[in-house]
Design a protein around this motif. Structure first.
Motif, mmCIF file in Angstrom:
data_model
loop_
_atom_site.group_PDB
_atom_site.id
_atom_site.type_symbol
_atom_site.label_atom_id
_atom_site.label_comp_id
_atom_site.label_asym_id
_atom_site.label_seq_id
_atom_site.Cartn_x
_atom_site.Cartn_y
_atom_site.Cartn_z
ATOM 1 N N SER A 1 -9.457 -5.856 -9.609
ATOM 2 C CA SER A 1 -10.487 -4.833 -9.741
ATOM 3 C C SER A 1 -10.784 -4.050 -11.053
ATOM 4 N N ASN A 2 -11.630 -3.463 -11.346
ATOM 5 C CA ASN A 2 -11.694 -3.109 -12.341
ATOM 6 C C ASN A 2 -10.882 -2.167 -12.740
ATOM 7 N N LYS B 1 -7.964 -3.352 -14.283
ATOM 8 C CA LYS B 1 -8.258 -3.890 -15.154
ATOM 9 C C LYS B 1 -7.902 -3.111 -16.484
ATOM 10 N N GLN B 2 -8.172 -1.530 -15.770
ATOM 11 C CA GLN B 2 -8.460 -0.993 -16.813
ATOM 12 C C GLN B 2 -6.664 -0.567 -16.708
ATOM 13 N N LYS C 1 -20.559 -6.312 -13.389
ATOM 14 C CA LYS C 1 -19.863 -5.358 -13.925
ATOM 15 C C LYS C 1 -20.026 -3.428 -13.463
#
Length: 299
Positions: free
Chosen positions: A228-229, A232-233, A47
């Motif tokens: 990707s982060n 996801k957000q 993460k």
């Protein structure tokens, strides 16, 4: 504050050191020392991307202590992979194996005298390997080629898996699941290729090549898991907004004819006001058309 937040803060400070080009060895050693004392987990590694950051610092530094501690951290973090991916010996020629071992030594050696490392076990100085079955099937070979191209990139880090070996292992895991090369198999391969080539999500490819994500795991991951982060957000935000809109529609509101629907041009509406921002800012008005079901936010 959790471990992940602490590691993220340290990572940002290290990135600032690297980007600024300053050689503040004392601060770098303090930050690396804090990482060494942290009880690191595989989940936190994935993460926070701290492995990439420390490796970038190692490359940018000209201080022996900084480079040595960076290598030690990277080597210790690689040991966490043994809990997620079993180690399987590679079947390569003697010359190829010697070159591979030398490459891994450059990354994982802690900077001390080579004589101290000579007594260590072979497993301590090599990254987890990949394995795959041999095949002559034209479709499978083509899929392995596509996966290999998706994994290849310039500027790869030391100690990464060979893209061809990893691609073969991924394809093998997909084939084992479906036991054929029909549409489901091809769609699974295509989705892996597309996500691994995504320039907006380079971390996925890097995590696969350094072994943080095993071949078997990437073969079965969903699109949401591979995202990707940032993506996801964004998905979480859109989901929350959809839930909020649904709840507003279900709970109703105050009837009014002051608003006109942009879709059906009717003014049979209800509205609801909710404090979505800070208390000193005006409330947000959500309008629902009772005629066609259109919903919108009035600013």
């Amino acid at each position: 504050m959790g471990i992940e937040d602490d590691v993220l803060k340290i990572g940002k400070k290290l990135e600032k050191l690297v980007s600024s080009g300053t050689q503040d060895h004392t601060q770098a050693m303090d930050l690396l020392g804090a990482l060494r004392d942290t009880k690191m987990t595989l989940d936190v590694l994935q993460k926070t991307r701290i492995g990439m950051t420390v490796n970038n610092l190692r490359k940018a530094s000209n201080n022996d202590e900084v480079m040595g501690l960076s290598k030690t951290l990277i080597k210790n973090w690689k040991k966490l992979l043994s809990n997620d991916t079993p180690s399987v010996p590679r079947t390569t020629s003697r010359s190829s194996g010697d070159a591979s071992s030398q490459k891994m030594d450059e990354t994982s050696n802690d900077g001390t005298d080579e004589a101290k490392d000579s007594g260590r076990s072979k497993d301590d100085n090599s990254a987890p390997s990949t394995k795959s079955s041999n095949t002559t099937d034209a479709v499978r070979l083509k899929c392995r080629e596509l996966l290999t191209n998706a994994l290849k990139s310039q500027g790869d880090l030391e100690g990464m898996h060979d893209p061809e070996e990893m691609a073969a292992a991924i394809e093998d895991a997909i084939f084992e699941e479906f036991n054929n090369t029909e549409m489901k198999y091809k769609n699974r391969v295509r989705s892996r290729v597309a996500n691994l080539k995504d320039v907006r999500n380079p971390q996925l490819r890097q995590n696969v090549l350094i072994g943080l994500i095993s071949a078997k795991k990437i073969a079965s991951m969903s699109a949401e898991e591979m995202a990707s982060n940032e993506m996801k957000q964004l998905r979480e935000k859109l989901t929350k907004e959809a839930i909020d809109d649904h709840q507003i529609a279900k709970t109703g509101g105050t009837p009014t004819d002051l608003f006109r629907c942009s879709k059906c041009r009717q003014n049979k509406c209800t509205y609801t006001q909710i404090q979505t921002r800070s208390a000193d800012e005006p409330m947000t008005t959500f309008v629902f058309c009772n005629h066609c079901g259109n919903r919108w936010k009035f600013c």
